[in-house]
Each structure stands twice: as C-alpha cells, then as structure tokens.
Design a protein around this motif. Structure first.
Motif, PDB file in Angstrom:
ATOM      1  N   ASP A 376      -4.687  -5.436 -10.185  1.00 32.54           N
ATOM      2  CA  ASP A 376      -5.589  -6.579 -10.297  1.00 32.54           C
ATOM      3  C   ASP A 376      -5.929  -7.192  -8.944  1.00 32.54           C
ATOM      4  OD1 ASP A 376      -3.208  -7.752  -9.622  1.00 32.54           O
ATOM      5  OD2 ASP A 376      -3.143  -9.150 -11.315  1.00 32.54           O
ATOM      6  N   GLY A 377      -5.447  -6.560  -7.870  1.00 33.16           N
ATOM      7  CA  GLY A 377      -5.699  -7.065  -6.525  1.00 33.16           C
ATOM      8  C   GLY A 377      -4.720  -8.124  -6.087  1.00 33.16           C
ATOM      9  N   GLY A 378      -3.729  -8.428  -6.913  1.00 29.60           N
ATOM     10  CA  GLY A 378      -2.716  -9.408  -6.542  1.00 29.60           C
ATOM     11  C   GLY A 378      -1.784  -8.881  -5.469  1.00 29.60           C
ATOM     12  N   LEU A 379      -1.394  -9.757  -4.540  1.00 30.63           N
ATOM     13  CA  LEU A 379      -0.525  -9.378  -3.426  1.00 30.63           C
ATOM     14  C   LEU A 379       0.873  -9.938  -3.649  1.00 30.63           C
ATOM     15  CD1 LEU A 379      -0.120  -8.156  -0.583  1.00 30.63           C
ATOM     16  CD2 LEU A 379      -0.861 -10.363   0.345  1.00 30.63           C
ATOM     17  N   TRP A 380       1.877  -9.101  -3.514  1.00 32.75           N
ATOM     18  CA  TRP A 380       3.272  -9.475  -3.712  1.00 32.75           C
ATOM     19  C   TRP A 380       4.074  -9.072  -2.481  1.00 32.75           C
ATOM     20  CZ3 TRP A 380       5.027 -11.186  -8.756  1.00 32.75           C
ATOM     21  CH2 TRP A 380       4.014 -11.215  -9.722  1.00 32.75           C
ATOM     22  N   CYS A 381       4.973  -9.945  -2.014  1.00 34.34           N
ATOM     23  CA  CYS A 381       5.804  -9.647  -0.843  1.00 34.34           C
ATOM     24  C   CYS A 381       7.243 -10.067  -1.102  1.00 34.34           C
ATOM     25  CB  CYS A 381       5.265 -10.371   0.398  1.00 34.34           C
ATOM     26  SG  CYS A 381       3.623  -9.839   0.947  1.00 34.34           S
ATOM     27  N   TRP A 382       8.175  -9.432  -0.370  1.00 42.02           N
ATOM     28  CA  TRP A 382       9.590  -9.738  -0.514  1.00 42.02           C
ATOM     29  C   TRP A 382      10.348  -9.206   0.696  1.00 42.02           C
ATOM     30  CZ3 TRP A 382       6.704  -6.234  -3.138  1.00 42.02           C
ATOM     31  CH2 TRP A 382       7.066  -4.888  -3.095  1.00 42.02           C
ATOM     32  N   GLY A 383      11.598  -9.696   0.855  1.00 32.22           N
ATOM     33  CA  GLY A 383      12.427  -9.248   1.966  1.00 32.22           C
ATOM     34  C   GLY A 383      12.563 -10.298   3.059  1.00 32.22           C
ATOM     35  N   ASN A 384      12.694  -9.834   4.294  1.00 32.08           N
ATOM     36  CA  ASN A 384      12.898 -10.715   5.437  1.00 32.08           C
ATOM     37  C   ASN A 384      11.696 -11.629   5.651  1.00 32.08           C
ATOM     38  OD1 ASN A 384      13.855 -11.838   7.822  1.00 32.08           O
ATOM     39  ND2 ASN A 384      13.192 -10.118   9.083  1.00 32.08           N
TER      40      ASN A 384
END
Length: 406
Positions: A376-384
């Motif tokens: 859907d074009g959604g951006l997800w991030c995780w980590g440092n």
C-alpha cells in the motif's frame, strides 16, 4: 590520510555498535512528533507511532538504509532523507542531524536511490546520476574529494540504469550494459586492477556490455550479467567473494558456474544472492550468523535453508533480510539493536519471520536499522535509532516495525 581517517571512523563505529549490543535497551515507547512536519494523533500498533503528514501525502516507492541514515523516494518523485548528517549525506544543504524526513531539493523526478556509509547516490527519470555526502575517496564521482551537502551530477551521461553506494566506493550500470566504478580502490574493489588507488570519476570495469546489476559492500563488489552469471571482486579476506579464497581479486571473478543468478546484494563482508529457482545463497563473514547457515567463514555459497520461494534479498553490515513469494519478510544475523524486527535483540543464524504481514515488497533497506515498504506504499522502520534514522522524531530503538503514517 583522509581515507585512513574514514576507515578508522568505520571501524570505531562497528566496535561501538558491537559493545553497545549488551547495553542497548530496545524501547517500544510512544514516539514524539516527527521533526519539521505537522502530525495528527498517533496510530495504534506495535509501540507508539509517529505520524508524518509529508509521507502520508504520497506513498513511498523505494527506501534505502545507510549506517545511521535513511533515504526514500515517494511515488510523486520527491526524495527525502533523515538521521545522521555527517558530511552532508542527508542532502539538505546542512550537516544537522534530522529525526524526521527532510526533502532533498525540490526535484520531482527521482527514480531510485542507494545509501552508503557516508554518501548516497540517486538516479533521475532522465537517466542522470547524482551523489552527495562524504567524498574522502572520490566516491561521489564528481572529479573531486570535496564532500557535498546537496546532490552533484556525476558526469554528463543520461543513461544510468542502476547505482550502488558502498562504504567508500560506488558502482553503477548504464543502459548500454556497461559497468562503472569509482572511489577507493585500496582493496581492488573497483574491479580495474590495483591502480589507481582511488578514482574520483567513473572508470569502466572491463569492456563487457552485458552487465545487469551491481552491488557494493565495504571493500568488495559483485554483479550479475544478463546471462545469469555472477561475478565478484575486491576484498575476500572473509570469503565474501564466494570464489573459495581468503584473499583478493583485482578484476571480476566468476562465482561458481551457475547461470541462474537473478540478483545479488553485498553486506560489510558477506554476500547473498537468489537463483531463478527461488533458492537463497549466502557466503563470507558469519560472526553473527548473517550467512544464514554453516559455522564460521564461508568462502563459497551455501544454501540458506531448503525453501524455493525466495524472490529477493538485501544485505548490509552484519544482517540480511529476504522476501518470499507470499509477501512474508524474513531476517537473520546481527540483532543487537532489534534490526531483525522479531521483537528481540537475539542474533539469529537462520531466517526469522518479521511479524505476520504478507504485504512486504522488494523495497527494503537493511543496516543496523531496517526499513521496508508494503504494497500500500506504507513505510515501516525498526532497529537502531541513535541518530533518528527511523524517522519517527525520536532516538528510541525499536525491535519491531513501526509505521510512519497519517
């Protein structure tokens, strides 16, 4: 001397990151508002989520992760970066760190971008190539060693098809099928022999016109030809070239005899690639399990599990993530900052699934943090998140994906 300093900075960062693993407490607290953008109420989900009106305005088309920063291209063709801004690598004309996305210029014609350790390079729809950030070894390709805080064009060619930014060097493929590299060549990572020691402008790798894609690691490079053969060159002291040696190759050397390779990706000192049958293979340094199997350094490709449904893989630093045909995302290797996205900080020597979503796309970025785009074009991030590279307005680490949405 400048390059020796940059190498020390890289080594210092890796040592600091490794020592911080035991001390880093991955938090899932509520994120503050993203810097520089208005935002509405936080969206419920895994931990607190910072809303970001700018990114909600247009879905994300591509994302890439550097060591401490992130860049993304939206579907409207605009380019945004955030996180650490050493050397001006965020491209906003400053060296100020950003915990939320800032736009790189005003152009709306960006088509693809790749983040290195201290620099980035991107291609526009007209086929021109632009780079910015640290330039200690000429990795920006503009004929100088001057760092740039805004994009500068690499030559005048208008036929660039792809680009890969490494630690201190860059490589790109043109629509003619020719392969070009520039920057540091201390470990023969440019593929043109051991001389020059650095190239501040693109130099052609051989005379071949059948190169399809290229990837750059810390001091090695690999590329796939249109016929499906895989070639690597540069530093192989950890076996990262996959040609059965602990040493160096000054020019491209073929990895095995297979002609079914469809893509390749280089980490700091390991490499992974996918074959047309859907099998996944990795080799090189394996201290965190980033090769996905075996014990110790692997000088030749080893298969990761037995699955035949892998469609793409992305490697960086000491971790790897790969996508399957069902849209599921799997990661393995170094997990000191939760960059594998499995809710822990436990290193993994075999792939572990990132949540249960089946909507992940090939647009992934992996480093000491990870980011991915869903269908859907959604951006997800995780980590440092020590420099705000997750883009949520905080410096809070996350061990599971958090979305930047309105």
């Amino acid at each position: 001397m400048e390059q020796r300093q940059n190498s020390r900075l890289w080594a210092r960062w890796r040592r600091a990151a490794r020592s911080a693993v035991t001390a880093a407490a991955v938090s899932l607290g509520v994120a503050a508002l993203a810097v520089g953008f208005s935002a509405g109420a936080a969206v419920a989900g895994v931990g607190g989520v910072a809303t970001n009106a700018a990114f909600a305005a247009a879905p994300v088309a591509q994302v890439t992760a550097g060591d401490l920063h992130t860049c993304a291209i939206r579907t409207d063709g605009t380019l945004w970066c955030w996180g650490d801004n050493y050397g001006g690598k965020l491209g906003d004309g400053t060296t100020t760190n950003r915990t939320g996305p800032v736009q790189v210029g005003t152009a709306t014609t960006w088509s693809r971008v790749d983040a290195g350790t201290s620099h980035n390079c991107a291609i526009r729809t007209d086929g021109t190539l632009w780079c910015w950030g640290g330039n200690y070894s000429g990795q920006l390709g503009d004929g100088t060693t001057t760092s740039r805080s805004t994009p500068v064009q690499v030559g005048t060619a208008t036929n660039w098809a792809s680009v890969s930014a490494g630690a201190n060097h860059t490589c790109g493929v043109q629509t003619t099928g020719t392969l070009w590299c520039w920057g540091l060549n201390r470990n023969a990572q440019l593929g043109v022999g051991t001389s020059p020691s650095k190239a501040t402008s693109p130099v052609q790798v051989g005379t071949g016109t059948t190169w399809a894609s290229v990837t750059t690691g810390y001091a090695h490079s690999c590329a796939v030809q249109t016929g499906g053969t895989l070639w690597c060159w540069g530093d192989s002291t950890d076996g990262q070239l996959g040609v059965g040696i602990l040493g160096y190759r000054a020019t491209p050397a073929q990895v095995g005899t297979a002609s079914t390779w469809t893509g390749v990706t280089a980490g700091h000192a390991h490499t992974c690639a996918v074959q047309s049958g859907g099998t996944l293979w990795c080799w090189g340094e394996n201290g965190y399990g980033q090769v996905g199997g075996g014990t110790g350094v692997q000088t030749s490709p080893i298969q990761v599990g037995t699955a035949t449904t892998w469609t793409g893989v992305v490697a960086s630093v000491d971790s790897s993530c790969a996508l399957r045909t069902d849209g599921g995302l799997w990661c393995w290797g170094n997990n000191g900052f939760g960059q594998l996205g499995d809710g822990t900080t436990t290193h993994r020597s075999a792939p572990v699934r990132v949540g249960t979503a089946t909507t992940w796309t090939q647009n992934l970025g992996v480093s000491y943090h990870s980011c991915g785009v869903r269908t859907d074009g959604g951006l997800w991030c995780w980590g440092n998140n020590m420099s705000g590279q997750l883009g949520d307005g905080t410096t809070t680490h996350r061990s599971t994906p958090a979305q930047l949405v309105l």
